[in-house]
Design an enzyme around this catalytic site. Structure first.
Site, PDB file in Angstrom:
ATOM      1  N   SER A   1      16.136 -64.199  26.708  1.00  0.00           N
ATOM      2  CA  SER A   1      15.799 -64.176  28.129  1.00  0.00           C
ATOM      3  C   SER A   1      16.579 -65.207  28.928  1.00  0.00           C
ATOM      4  CB  SER A   1      14.287 -64.355  28.313  1.00  0.00           C
ATOM      5  OG  SER A   1      13.914 -64.155  29.660  1.00  0.00           O
ATOM      6  N   HIS A   2      15.896 -66.202  29.489  1.00  0.00           N
ATOM      7  CA  HIS A   2      16.496 -67.177  30.378  1.00  0.00           C
ATOM      8  C   HIS A   2      17.061 -68.383  29.633  1.00  0.00           C
ATOM      9  CE1 HIS A   2      12.390 -68.185  29.526  1.00  0.00           C
ATOM     10  NE2 HIS A   2      12.584 -69.432  29.930  1.00  0.00           N
TER      11      HIS A   2
ATOM     12  N   ASP B   1      18.310 -63.470  35.542  1.00  0.00           N
ATOM     13  CA  ASP B   1      18.462 -64.295  34.344  1.00  0.00           C
ATOM     14  C   ASP B   1      19.256 -63.594  33.252  1.00  0.00           C
ATOM     15  OD1 ASP B   1      16.479 -62.412  33.727  1.00  0.00           O
ATOM     16  OD2 ASP B   1      15.510 -63.770  32.300  1.00  0.00           O
TER      17      ASP B   1
ATOM     18  N   ASP C   1      18.624 -61.699  30.577  1.00  0.00           N
ATOM     19  CA  ASP C   1      18.406 -60.295  30.216  1.00  0.00           C
ATOM     20  C   ASP C   1      17.963 -59.439  31.390  1.00  0.00           C
ATOM     21  OD1 ASP C   1      15.873 -61.473  30.383  1.00  0.00           O
ATOM     22  OD2 ASP C   1      15.024 -60.187  28.837  1.00  0.00           O
TER      23      ASP C   1
ATOM     24  N   ASP D   1      15.364 -59.708  33.579  1.00  0.00           N
ATOM     25  CA  ASP D   1      13.961 -59.426  33.915  1.00  0.00           C
ATOM     26  C   ASP D   1      13.344 -60.427  34.887  1.00  0.00           C
ATOM     27  OD1 ASP D   1      13.651 -61.581  32.203  1.00  0.00           O
ATOM     28  OD2 ASP D   1      12.333 -60.547  30.786  1.00  0.00           O
TER      29      ASP D   1
ATOM     30  N   LYS E   1       8.962 -57.048  33.298  1.00  0.00           N
ATOM     31  CA  LYS E   1       9.357 -57.575  34.594  1.00  0.00           C
ATOM     32  C   LYS E   1      10.786 -57.133  34.862  1.00  0.00           C
ATOM     33  CE  LYS E   1       9.708 -62.100  32.297  1.00  0.00           C
ATOM     34  NZ  LYS E   1       8.666 -62.085  31.268  1.00  0.00           N
TER      35      LYS E   1
END
Length: 543
Positions: free
Chosen positions: A113-114, A277, A279, A281, A376
């Site tokens: 992710s982030h 971010d 990925d 979301d 998200k």
């Protein structure tokens, strides 16, 4: 092709967090580590024989190699087919959409992710179920239990396929469809929003800067914002996904998206700024000299979503994670629709969305989404903001002022203390937990504690119970502070402190948040002895 059964043994540290397993990339690259976890996923979902899966990731270092290993393992375990994004690329919301559209048996999403990417940074893997959302706790518990007892995994001896070429090929007896990762998602966005109205907004001279942070959203934003909506070429910056995100930290907040913030607070700022971010979301929304907190963003979208075609009939309800401010609750109350407070982790929203109890969901950590997918969705949030602005034709700052005048302002901030020594972080939480029942009535600085508890959640759909979801202290003036240890880091512990105070005085709605929250910030430090226990003079990140 030959199926190999490789003997192995359990590896410590394979317990999934709030969104899959995240570790340093070099750990995932160690012998058997990825393979053990993939086989545990397959076993935890009762096998993949005859099943169809979506596979893709955010393009970070090791993404393509890991996907090829996963495909060989899926084939060896009898999977019927895998759908893979070209070059192994799929944003997390795009992957969720494909799972739902194609009615597959779920998917494997490769992302941290982030978190930063690169050989010396972070990697992650999670399983999403047939509804397109992160696996529920029942499934993740089964996966984790399997990691503790695994003795072997199956993999083809060979059979890598070319992920750069769109088309159908075979890995063993399994079909692999390499697809365009962007078009299906962009088509969905065009169904949800009034693209003609947004085109007209850009044609009027409205300017935008979208910072993709060298992450997966770059190609999606370029296609949607520039190619389909007519934003001027160059509106999307840092648009090429890179394995190390250009050496940056792909977390859309004012600290890590400093380049965008500097632009938006300059004399030449465009009308609207946004970032996503690693990925795809999460999102950050910024107007000219006007940062929109994720909690405020959720509340504004809940209030005005009806201006977009997909939500014109109104919302079934709104859900927020517990650490998110209560701003969206006030909107829901005014509209006469239900609001739900869940633990952190998008999987908790899945049941509410599937049951039709809510339409919009959001987290204070810059995640917002709706019932169009079960994740998200950063670009979706940007487009809903643009659709609203296309109808309202006012600035982001004026839109926020309108909202606060109508509903009051939930002054809000999150303070992150990153990579805290794990034992010190646990001791801080355990000590505070032990004192919760004694806190009511105590004076802390200028504030008096009204009540304190540890948040627990009973799912209104399946009845499941989730305990230990964060320590909450409420003050008699309506302010609140929450303490949590994050489940998304890969090194040490991240202590998150959430601070909130509702202001309804019309003359006091435009203060600087850290100033407005000063008494609560001081009380939080005193309550938990943060400075003394962590050795930090202040947080690493303030959002």
């Amino acid at each position: 092709m030959t199926v190999q059964v490789i003997e192995t043994q359990p590896i410590e540290g394979q317990k999934p967090g709030t969104s899959g397993l995240r570790k340093k990339t070099r750990i995932f690259m160690q012998s058997h580590f990825l393979e053990n976890y993939v086989q545990s996923i397959f076993d935890g979902i009762d096998g993949v024989e005859g099943k169809q899966l979506v596979v893709g990731g955010d393009g970070r270092f090791f993404n393509d190699q890991a996907i090829k290993i996963i495909l060989r393992m899926a084939a060896a375990n009898g999977a019927k087919a895998c759908i893979v994004g070209q070059n192994g690329i799929l944003s997390t919301p795009a992957a969720s959409h494909l799972i739902r559209k194609l009615k597959t048996d779920g998917g494997l999403i490769l992302s941290a992710s982030h978190n930063p990417g690169g050989e010396n940074e972070d990697f992650g893997l999670k399983y999403n179920g047939p509804n397109g959302g992160p696996a529920n706790e029942g499934i993740t518990d089964k996966i984790f239990e399997r990691t503790k007892s695994i003795t072997s995994y199956k993999i083809l001896a060979s059979g890598d396929c070319d992920l750069s070429q769109i088309g159908t090929t075979q890995v063993g007896n399994m079909q692999v469809d390499v697809i365009d990762p962007i078009t299906d998602y962009a088509d969905l966005m065009e169904e949800l929003f009034d693209f003609d109205a947004i085109r007209s907004l850009f044609a009027s001279g409205f300017s935008l800067r979208f910072d993709a942070m060298h992450a997966v959203t770059g190609p999606y934003a370029t296609e949607v914002l520039q190619n389909r909506l007519g934003a001027p070429k160059g509106s999307v910056v840092n648009s090429t996904p890179l394995p190390d995100f250009g050496g940056g930290h792909p977390d859309p907040n004012p600290i890590w998206a400093k380049e965008l913030m500097d632009c938006m607070y300059s004399d030449t700022a465009p009308d609207f700024g946004a970032a996503s971010d690693g990925d795809g979301d999460r999102n950050m929304i910024v107007g000219k000299s006007c940062y929109v907190s994720p909690s405020d963003s959720l509340a504004v979208l809940a209030d005005l979503a009806h201006l977009a075609p997909a939500y014109s009939a109104g919302l079934a309800g709104v859900a927020r994670s517990m650490p998110t401010s209560g701003a969206a609750d006030r909107v829901a109350e005014a509209k006469g629709i239900p609001s739900f407070e869940t633990p952190t982790g998008w999987k908790f929203f899945g049941n509410l969305l599937d049951a039709g109890k809510v339409t919009l969901c959001g987290e204070e950590s810059a995640g917002t989404g709706s019932n169009h997918v079960r994740e998200k969705d950063g670009l979706w949030a940007v487009l809903l903001w643009l659709n609203i602005l296309a109808e309202k034709r006012i600035s982001v700052a004026d839109l926020l002022k309108e909202h606060w005048q109508r509903y009051g302002r939930n002054y809000y901030s999150r303070h992150d203390y990153e990579a805290v020594e794990t034992e010190a972080a646990n001791d801080l939480m355990n000590d505070l937990r032990a004192r919760l029942t004694d806190l009511p009535g105590q004076t802390v600085g200028t504030l008096t504690v009204a009540r304190a508890d540890e948040f627990a959640y009973d799912d209104p759909v399946d009845g499941s119970h989730s305990a230990g979801q964060g320590l909450r202290v409420f003050f008699d003036n309506g302010a609140r502070v929450v303490f949590r240890l994050s489940g998304t880091g890969t090194q040490g512990a991240t202590l998150r402190v959430y601070l909130e105070h509702l202001e309804t005085d019309p003359s006091a709605l435009e203060h600087e948040p850290q100033h407005a929250l000063a008494d609560i910030i001081a009380a939080a430090d005193q309550l938990a002895s943060i400075t003394a226990r962590t050795g930090r003079n202040g947080p690493d990140v303030i959002t």
